[in-house]
Design an enzyme around this catalytic site. Structure first.
Site, PDB file in Angstrom:
ATOM      1  N   GLU A 120       0.822  -1.214   0.000  1.00  0.00           N
ATOM      2  CA  GLU A 120       0.000   0.000   0.000  1.00  0.00           C
ATOM      3  C   GLU A 120       0.852   1.257   0.000  1.00  0.00           C
ATOM      4  O   GLU A 120       0.435   2.305  -0.478  1.00  0.00           O
ATOM      5  CB  GLU A 120      -0.922  -0.001   1.236  1.00  0.00           C
ATOM      6  CG  GLU A 120      -2.385  -0.090   0.878  1.00  0.00           C
ATOM      7  CD  GLU A 120      -3.317  -0.113   2.083  1.00  0.00           C
ATOM      8  OE1 GLU A 120      -4.285  -0.875   2.012  1.00  0.00           O
ATOM      9  OE2 GLU A 120      -3.105   0.604   3.069  1.00  0.00           O
ATOM     10  N   HIS A 135       8.068 -26.951  -1.331  1.00  0.00           N
ATOM     11  CA  HIS A 135       7.483 -28.090  -2.034  1.00  0.00           C
ATOM     12  C   HIS A 135       6.361 -27.663  -2.980  1.00  0.00           C
ATOM     13  O   HIS A 135       5.605 -28.484  -3.474  1.00  0.00           O
ATOM     14  CB  HIS A 135       6.989 -29.123  -1.020  1.00  0.00           C
ATOM     15  CG  HIS A 135       8.116 -29.645  -0.177  1.00  0.00           C
ATOM     16  ND1 HIS A 135       8.723 -30.856  -0.406  1.00  0.00           N
ATOM     17  CD2 HIS A 135       8.787 -29.078   0.850  1.00  0.00           C
ATOM     18  CE1 HIS A 135       9.707 -31.034   0.464  1.00  0.00           C
ATOM     19  NE2 HIS A 135       9.772 -29.956   1.242  1.00  0.00           N
ATOM     20  N   LYS A 170     -14.467  -0.003  -4.198  1.00  0.00           N
ATOM     21  CA  LYS A 170     -15.621   0.329  -3.349  1.00  0.00           C
ATOM     22  C   LYS A 170     -16.711   1.027  -4.163  1.00  0.00           C
ATOM     23  O   LYS A 170     -17.891   0.738  -4.002  1.00  0.00           O
ATOM     24  CB  LYS A 170     -15.184   1.231  -2.190  1.00  0.00           C
ATOM     25  CG  LYS A 170     -14.255   0.536  -1.213  1.00  0.00           C
ATOM     26  CD  LYS A 170     -13.896   1.440  -0.053  1.00  0.00           C
ATOM     27  CE  LYS A 170     -12.746   0.849   0.748  1.00  0.00           C
ATOM     28  NZ  LYS A 170     -12.188   1.788   1.710  1.00  0.00           N
TER      29      LYS A 170
HETATM   30  O1  PA5 Z   1      -4.107   0.998   5.587  1.00  0.00           O
HETATM   31  C1  PA5 Z   1      -5.249   1.360   5.386  1.00  0.00           C
HETATM   32  O2  PA5 Z   1      -5.558   2.543   5.416  1.00  0.00           O
HETATM   33  C2  PA5 Z   1      -6.349   0.359   5.091  1.00  0.00           C
HETATM   34  O3  PA5 Z   1      -5.897  -0.943   5.012  1.00  0.00           O
HETATM   35  C3  PA5 Z   1      -7.366   0.436   6.215  1.00  0.00           C
HETATM   36  O4  PA5 Z   1      -6.741   0.100   7.425  1.00  0.00           O
HETATM   37  C4  PA5 Z   1      -8.551  -0.472   5.956  1.00  0.00           C
HETATM   38  O5  PA5 Z   1      -9.140  -0.155   4.727  1.00  0.00           O
HETATM   39  C5  PA5 Z   1      -9.570  -0.328   7.063  1.00  0.00           C
HETATM   40  O6  PA5 Z   1      -9.989   1.000   7.167  1.00  0.00           O
HETATM   41  P1  PA5 Z   1     -10.765   1.516   8.432  1.00  0.00           P
HETATM   42  O7  PA5 Z   1      -9.859   1.363   9.612  1.00  0.00           O
HETATM   43  O8  PA5 Z   1     -11.073   2.942   8.139  1.00  0.00           O
HETATM   44  O9  PA5 Z   1     -11.994   0.675   8.565  1.00  0.00           O
END
Ligand code: PA5
Length: 436
Positions: free
Chosen positions: A286, A307, A421
């Site tokens: 990310e 394996h 989303k």
């Molecule tokens: O790193 C991030 O921002 C995402 O992985 C969020 O943690 C994830 O989408 C969950 O978001 P939230 O904590 O707002 O529910």
């Protein structure tokens, strides 16, 4: 913990490492000075020294309050709101913790990270016959997966215990100012912990997001923070590869990437570290995967995956380097017994510990993959405990910031995670998304 590039020397010359050092140090200065892109999300840099005694004491009192009456603690969250806690808990707990007879702390079960209907059916069936409490974790407070899971589990909890006791058994961890979860928590009077505005999800394990579940599972969050504190000191103050492992790791992976090695495989030789890899994949994927750039983080668990994927790593397309998370000492010794008949032909291993065998597997694999032209970095940890995991977490986070700035991206945003989303909301008919 130590980073070694010994088995990547053919790809990482002294000359190239020296040449990139000014870039790496400059990326570190950008990070530490807070002058880079994404600087509104640098709260994690000082977290190890800033978690207040008040928060730690409240967590401890919640553990004393809920642990005795909970066989299970359900942690509802997705992505950065659950992976860090799971990584630490699964590293520290027994692989067979679910079967431990006399637990002093609840067994942690995860929800809100999947939309599988059967998963929730089976979870509710289990919760019918167990005492449990819940942490619902969402920074935005609006993420669909944990919101759906929380609605289902809250309904179950209220039917099982009645509303007042159900509310006592729920902890909400969310934003200080906004979001549906904050509104629900206020209305229902849940214990609430705040996720600081300046800490993004994937960097939030040392906030209540990680600390509450880890403490509830019975682990020492003060030691975790101590380890992170020690690594923070090193990361912030040292500017050489010898003294600062995060700089060496960031330099090595950028140099390898520039040679066309676009996949990094994080490998472990003990299953306890599997979720460290899952957390690490989110952290690096990310942070760096944007603007058409970034190393693709992948992970394997050895010797299991030798394996299956071992063949590809040995002889497939040369597009990867490996980083081995190498554990020096296990907690326990299991020696291989003698067998008089030796029908299986392994008496030559008699009295060797499994770790001796595992370390030979690791060395043999590294050698073979080197021969197959795969550079292998090594991150060696002396043992698995709270302190070492705290060091490791901070090391990976700091190296990620430095590596991302060296790559030339903003390591602290994640614009791409929104794309799916919009489509999903449109298909589900969410108000405001149904443009015909
Ligand atoms: O790193 C991030 O921002 C995402 O992985 C969020 O943690 C994830 O989408 C969950 O978001 P939230 O904590 O707002 O529910």
């Amino acid at each position: 913990m130590k980073v070694s590039i010994q088995n990547a020397k053919a790809f990482l010359s002294e000359k190239n490492l020296s040449a990139i050092l000014p870039e790496i140090v400059s990326a570190k200065e950008t990070l530490v000075s807070g002058k880079g892109e994404g600087n509104e999300f640098l709260g994690w840099v000082n977290l190890p020294t800033e978690v207040s005694d008040e928060v730690l004491n409240t967590i401890k009192s919640d553990v004393s309050r809920l642990a005795p009456k909970s066989d299970i603690f359900v942690v509802i969250g997705i992505g950065g709101s659950y992976l860090g806690a799971r990584a630490v808990i699964e590293a520290l707990q027994s692989e067979f913790a679910a079967f431990a007879p006399d637990r002093s702390h609840p067994y942690i079960i995860y929800a809100g990270h999947t939309l599988s209907e059967d998963y929730y059916h089976q979870l509710l069936e289990l919760l019918d016959s167990k005492d449990y409490s819940v942490a619902v974790i969402s920074k935005s407070g609006t993420t669909t997966e944990p919101a759906v899971a929380f609605r289902i589990i809250k309904d179950h909890l209220e039917k099982k215990y009645g509303k007042p006791e159900a509310s006592n058994r729920i902890i909400a961890i969310t934003d200080a100012h906004k979001g549906a979860l904050l509104d629900i928590a206020k209305r229902e009077g849940y214990r609430t912990y705040i996720i600081p505005d300046n800490v993004g999800g994937r960097f939030s394990v040392l906030t209540p997001v990680g600390l509450v579940p880890i403490a509830m599972a019975g682990f020492d969050i003060t030691r975790l923070l101590d380890g992170a504190k020690q690594m923070r000191e090193i990361c912030l103050s040292k500017n050489s590869y010898e003294e600062n492992p995060a700089l060496l790791y960031a330099a090595a992976r950028n140099l390898l990437y520039r040679q066309g090695l676009k996949v990094e495989i994080l490998e472990n030789y003990v299953p306890h570290l599997k979720y460290i890899s899952e957390w690490w994949k989110q952290l690096y994927g990310e942070s760096e995967g944007k603007d058409g750039k970034g190393i693709l983080p992948h992970s394997l668990s050895f010797t299991t995956d030798l394996h299956s994927m071992g063949q590809y790593v040995q002889e497939g397309e040369r597009l990867m380097f490996e980083t081995v998370l190498s554990l020096e000492k296990p907690q326990h010794r299991v020696a291989i017994p003698i067998d008089e008949q030796d029908l299986d032909g392994i008496n030559y291993l008699t009295n060797k510990s499994l770790t001796e065998v595992n370390h030979c597997a690791e060395q043999g694999t590294t050698l073979a993959h080197n021969e197959g032209r795969v550079p292998v970095l090594q991150i060696a940890i002396p043992r698995i405990d709270e302190f070492v995991l705290g060091e490791l977490i901070y090391f990976f986070e700091f190296a990620c910031g430095v590596s991302g700035y060296t790559l030339g991206v903003n390591p602290f945003n994640q614009p791409g995670v929104e794309a799916y989303k919009k489509n999903m909301f449109k298909l589900l008919g969410k108000p405001g998304y149904n443009n015909k």
